[in-house]
Motif scaffolding. Structure first.
Motif, PDB file in Angstrom:
ATOM      1  N   TYR A 192      45.412   4.638  37.906  1.00 12.90           N
ATOM      2  CA  TYR A 192      45.748   5.263  36.632  1.00 12.90           C
ATOM      3  C   TYR A 192      45.198   6.688  36.561  1.00 12.90           C
ATOM      4  CZ  TYR A 192      47.759   1.235  34.181  1.00 12.90           C
ATOM      5  OH  TYR A 192      48.585   0.209  33.777  1.00 12.90           O
ATOM      6  N   ALA A 193      44.013   6.895  37.108  1.00 13.22           N
ATOM      7  CA  ALA A 193      43.377   8.210  37.027  1.00 13.22           C
ATOM      8  C   ALA A 193      44.149   9.246  37.831  1.00 13.22           C
ATOM      9  CB  ALA A 193      41.935   8.124  37.529  1.00 13.22           C
ATOM     10  N   GLY A 194      44.608   8.849  39.007  1.00 10.52           N
ATOM     11  CA  GLY A 194      45.340   9.792  39.838  1.00 10.52           C
ATOM     12  C   GLY A 194      44.462  10.828  40.527  1.00 10.52           C
ATOM     13  N   PHE A 195      43.153  10.726  40.346  1.00 14.90           N
ATOM     14  CA  PHE A 195      42.227  11.596  41.073  1.00 14.90           C
ATOM     15  C   PHE A 195      41.258  10.705  41.851  1.00 14.90           C
ATOM     16  CE2 PHE A 195      40.745  11.387  36.590  1.00 14.90           C
ATOM     17  CZ  PHE A 195      39.540  10.729  36.748  1.00 14.90           C
ATOM     18  N   PRO A 196      40.656  11.219  42.934  1.00 15.62           N
ATOM     19  CA  PRO A 196      39.833  10.356  43.782  1.00 15.62           C
ATOM     20  C   PRO A 196      38.505   9.981  43.148  1.00 15.62           C
ATOM     21  CG  PRO A 196      39.833  12.615  44.604  1.00 15.62           C
ATOM     22  CD  PRO A 196      40.844  12.564  43.498  1.00 15.62           C
ATOM     23  N   PHE A 197      38.119   8.723  43.362  1.00 18.15           N
ATOM     24  CA  PHE A 197      36.783   8.242  43.050  1.00 18.15           C
ATOM     25  C   PHE A 197      35.971   8.387  44.337  1.00 18.15           C
ATOM     26  CE2 PHE A 197      38.049   4.933  39.555  1.00 18.15           C
ATOM     27  CZ  PHE A 197      38.652   5.948  38.832  1.00 18.15           C
ATOM     28  N   LEU A 198      34.861   9.102  44.269  1.00 16.12           N
ATOM     29  CA  LEU A 198      34.090   9.426  45.462  1.00 16.12           C
ATOM     30  C   LEU A 198      32.767   8.667  45.509  1.00 16.12           C
ATOM     31  CD1 LEU A 198      34.505  13.335  45.449  1.00 16.12           C
ATOM     32  CD2 LEU A 198      35.991  11.631  46.531  1.00 16.12           C
ATOM     33  N   SER A 199      32.461   8.111  46.666  1.00  7.76           N
ATOM     34  CA  SER A 199      31.129   7.559  46.910  1.00  7.76           C
ATOM     35  C   SER A 199      30.931   7.430  48.410  1.00  7.76           C
ATOM     36  CB  SER A 199      30.937   6.196  46.242  1.00  7.76           C
ATOM     37  OG  SER A 199      29.597   5.744  46.418  1.00  7.76           O
ATOM     38  N   ALA A 200      30.171   8.354  48.967  1.00  2.00           N
ATOM     39  CA  ALA A 200      29.935   8.364  50.408  1.00  2.00           C
ATOM     40  C   ALA A 200      28.954   7.284  50.836  1.00  2.00           C
ATOM     41  CB  ALA A 200      29.409   9.735  50.833  1.00  2.00           C
ATOM     42  N   ASN A 201      28.143   6.783  49.890  1.00  2.00           N
ATOM     43  CA  ASN A 201      27.066   5.866  50.282  1.00  2.00           C
ATOM     44  C   ASN A 201      27.295   4.421  49.874  1.00  2.00           C
ATOM     45  OD1 ASN A 201      26.562   6.717  47.538  1.00  2.00           O
ATOM     46  ND2 ASN A 201      24.498   5.860  47.717  1.00  2.00           N
ATOM     47  N   PHE A 202      28.447   4.093  49.272  1.00  5.75           N
ATOM     48  CA  PHE A 202      28.738   2.684  48.988  1.00  5.75           C
ATOM     49  C   PHE A 202      29.563   2.109  50.130  1.00  5.75           C
ATOM     50  CE2 PHE A 202      31.716  -0.556  47.244  1.00  5.75           C
ATOM     51  CZ  PHE A 202      30.768  -1.554  47.051  1.00  5.75           C
ATOM     52  N   VAL A 203      29.071   1.020  50.707  1.00  2.00           N
ATOM     53  CA  VAL A 203      29.784   0.361  51.798  1.00  2.00           C
ATOM     54  C   VAL A 203      29.819  -1.143  51.538  1.00  2.00           C
ATOM     55  CG1 VAL A 203      29.192   2.111  53.522  1.00  2.00           C
ATOM     56  CG2 VAL A 203      27.676   0.135  53.198  1.00  2.00           C
ATOM     57  N   THR A 204      30.809  -1.793  52.118  1.00  2.00           N
ATOM     58  CA  THR A 204      30.913  -3.247  52.014  1.00  2.00           C
ATOM     59  C   THR A 204      29.841  -3.896  52.876  1.00  2.00           C
ATOM     60  OG1 THR A 204      32.453  -3.381  53.866  1.00  2.00           O
ATOM     61  CG2 THR A 204      33.403  -3.064  51.670  1.00  2.00           C
ATOM     62  N   LYS A 205      29.736  -5.213  52.773  1.00  2.00           N
ATOM     63  CA  LYS A 205      28.691  -5.911  53.545  1.00  2.00           C
ATOM     64  C   LYS A 205      28.898  -5.761  55.051  1.00  2.00           C
ATOM     65  CE  LYS A 205      31.012 -10.406  53.088  1.00  2.00           C
ATOM     66  NZ  LYS A 205      30.844 -11.796  52.570  1.00  2.00           N
ATOM     67  N   ASP A 206      30.141  -5.456  55.476  1.00  2.00           N
ATOM     68  CA  ASP A 206      30.364  -5.220  56.899  1.00  2.00           C
ATOM     69  C   ASP A 206      30.444  -3.733  57.235  1.00  2.00           C
ATOM     70  OD1 ASP A 206      32.748  -4.782  55.643  1.00  2.00           O
ATOM     71  OD2 ASP A 206      33.965  -6.033  56.969  1.00  2.00           O
ATOM     72  N   GLY A 207      29.989  -2.870  56.282  1.00  2.00           N
ATOM     73  CA  GLY A 207      29.832  -1.452  56.571  1.00  2.00           C
ATOM     74  C   GLY A 207      31.047  -0.579  56.357  1.00  2.00           C
ATOM     75  N   ARG A 208      32.106  -1.111  55.753  1.00  2.00           N
ATOM     76  CA  ARG A 208      33.308  -0.303  55.520  1.00  2.00           C
ATOM     77  C   ARG A 208      33.185   0.518  54.244  1.00  2.00           C
ATOM     78  NH1 ARG A 208      37.320  -3.126  53.991  1.00  2.00           N
ATOM     79  NH2 ARG A 208      36.174  -5.078  53.703  1.00  2.00           N
ATOM     80  N   GLN A 209      33.792   1.696  54.264  1.00  2.00           N
ATOM     81  CA  GLN A 209      33.875   2.529  53.066  1.00  2.00           C
ATOM     82  C   GLN A 209      35.155   2.197  52.307  1.00  2.00           C
ATOM     83  OE1 GLN A 209      33.427   6.604  54.571  1.00  2.00           O
ATOM     84  NE2 GLN A 209      31.499   6.737  53.465  1.00  2.00           N
TER      85      GLN A 209
END
Length: 517
Positions: A121-138
């Motif tokens: 809905y926002a149409g602009f990027p949500f940024l977070s370089a340091n949040f990763v999944t439990k298997d390390g994916r961004q």
């Protein structure tokens, strides 16, 4: 030949003395559902995205070199927004031309599927370089690069590591990497690709939100420890800065909360370097209270010139405001007294509203003990008719009620943690069913419903599911035998107030007594 030389000299003169490029970065943080104008004590009709849009569009009309950034925490705080998963906020911000947002901790109040939907809905990027999944994916972009007036601006998003403690419910094993290490990792790459590096961080300034047992990176600490960042645009601590901080050649700014102020950072850039800057937090129809006139009417004056609402943005905001308003405005009770949920009060002591909420938990579940974190209580209820909207403003997070079976020793572990929480922290504890004294920094004379706490006895304890999952540092609750009732805490409080009817008074007797020497 002479004519050609004159022309060449003129070109060289212009090149040498060309004015630096003027870049303006507008920024918001911690808007928490405040799409629409609202009122505070002695400060009526302030804020509102439509007024903010007027200021941004005014600058765009005379200067094409404009960026508009949000430093996180769009979610949670106003019922009209919360009921619609903050879609009013993100759609409105989209049409206001926001370029990017850093994910704040409250963007994790909801399942990740909701966050992805919000980004669409926002149409602009949500940024977070340091949040990763439990298997390390961004799951979200770490950065974007914008070309503004020939200047390449890298915008790197980072989210406070504190989110691991504050919002553990929907992380699904995800984690937040150390912010400093993350920024250091990306800086060489960004320096090659861009002229200016902006860290768009939801971090907090000056350690204002430093919790127990968790070390997390603040914006001033980041600027001090990591060289090469040009600008840090910050959020999380709701800090209204009087002037920009300049730390280790890094500009650090933050613009308060709730859209009361719009941050404006003016940069003058020459040969890819910032040669000058100015910063201000612009009041959005903030006022000064002048007292009452002879007729008893409150008098105000604007801090700055009144800001008109952008008609297009107002139309969008008004449409969303109307959705569900009828249900929210239904009267469910009445209070003759103030039910105190003021931030400083519920994060540093007991209040009648904290007692009412925990009493409601026991009333609904039959638990022996009820627990509520002060940070989950977001507003007071003023004397008068009480609507469902009022309840949702107090309890906007959508938490459900969780019931656990705990031993007396488990309860002592909770209290030993709680008594060490300094005033001002969201982990500050409100209780029902249990009383105790605090002596020499320890809980003593712990009584459950008038009887001494027994270490080996099992007790039924009710709390919100946020605390039960280990939120706000209550890790001793996580993984204990129990179940989610599915009851929404706000609905439980609503039903309890309906049962009470008209509240003439409410229990304000201390349940936690501080012993002095």
């Amino acid at each position: 030949m002479k004519k050609l030389l004159v022309i060449l000299l003129a070109v060289l003169t212009v090149a040498v003395f060309a004015a630096p490029t003027h870049l303006v970065i507008f920024h918001l943080n911690d808007t928490h559902g405040h799409v629409w104008p609202y009122s505070e004590y002695h400060n009526p009709d302030i804020g509102g995205f439509a007024r903010i849009a007027t200021l941004v569009n005014k600058e765009r009309a005379v200067n094409p070199n404009v960026l508009f950034l949000h430093a996180g925490d769009v979610n949670t705080g106003v019922p009209e927004s919360d009921q619609l998963d903050a879609i009013p906020d993100f759609v409105t911000l989209h049409y206001m031309g926001v370029d990017a947002m850093a994910l704040g901790n409250h963007e994790f109040d909801n399942p990740l599927e909701t966050t992805f939907m919000q980004q669409r809905y926002a149409g602009f990027p949500f940024l977070s370089a340091n949040f990763v999944t439990k298997d390390g994916r961004q799951l979200f972009k770490p950065y974007i690069i914008k070309n503004v007036g020939g200047i390449k601006v890298a915008i790197l998003g980072v989210t406070t590591e504190q989110t691991q403690v504050l919002e553990p419910l929907h992380l699904n094993g995800g984690k937040f990497l150390n912010v400093e290490e993350t920024v250091k990792k990306y800086l060489p790459e960004l320096k090659k690709k861009a002229d200016i590096v902006v860290v768009l961080g939801h971090l907090g300034y000056d350690g204002k939100y430093q919790p127990l047992g968790v070390q997390y990176t603040t914006s001033d600490q980041l600027a001090k420890d990591v060289k090469g960042i040009d600008v840090v645009i910050d959020g999380h601590s709701h800090t209204l800065m009087e002037k920009a901080a300049y730390i280790n050649k890094t500009i650090v700014v933050q613009a308060g909360e709730w859209g009361k102020y719009l941050g404006r950072l003016d940069l003058w850039v020459e040969n890819g370097k910032i040669v000058d800057y100015e910063w201000a937090a612009i009041p959005i129809n903030m006022k000064k209270y002048l007292g009452k006139d002879e007729n008893g009417n409150a008098q105000y004056e604007y801090v700055t010139e009144p800001i008109p609402e952008d008609p297009f943005i107002k139309m969008i905001a008004d449409y969303y405001y109307s959705l569900g308003a009828e249900e929210l405005n239904k009267v469910i009770g009445e209070t003759k007294i103030l039910l105190d949920g003021e931030r400083t009060h519920v994060r540093g002591g007991e209040t009648n509203l904290g007692h009412l909420i925990t009493d409601a938990l026991i009333w609904k579940t039959g638990a022996d003990i009820a627990l509520q974190n002060g940070g989950g209580i977001r507003a007071s209820i003023q004397p008068g008719k009480i609507t469902y909207r009022d309840i949702l403003t107090v309890l906007p997070f959508g938490n459900t009620v969780y019931v656990e079976e705990l031993t007396g020793k488990d309860i002592m572990d909770i209290l030993n943690y709680a008594v060490k929480i300094p005033a001002g922290k969201g982990a500050w504890l409100h209780v029902a069913g249990v009383t105790y004294k605090v002596k020499d920094g320890k809980p003593v004379d712990v009584m459950v419903n008038g009887k001494p706490l027994e270490m080996d006895k099992l007790y039924k304890v009710a709390a919100n599911n946020y605390m039960a999952s280990g939120g706000d540092g209550y890790s001793m609750l996580k993984g204990k035998k129990g179940y989610d009732t599915g009851f929404v805490l706000a609905d439980v409080v609503k039903e309890y107030i309906q049962k009470l009817g008209t509240i003439e008074n409410y229990d304000n007797a201390p349940r936690i007594m501080m012993e002095t020497k």
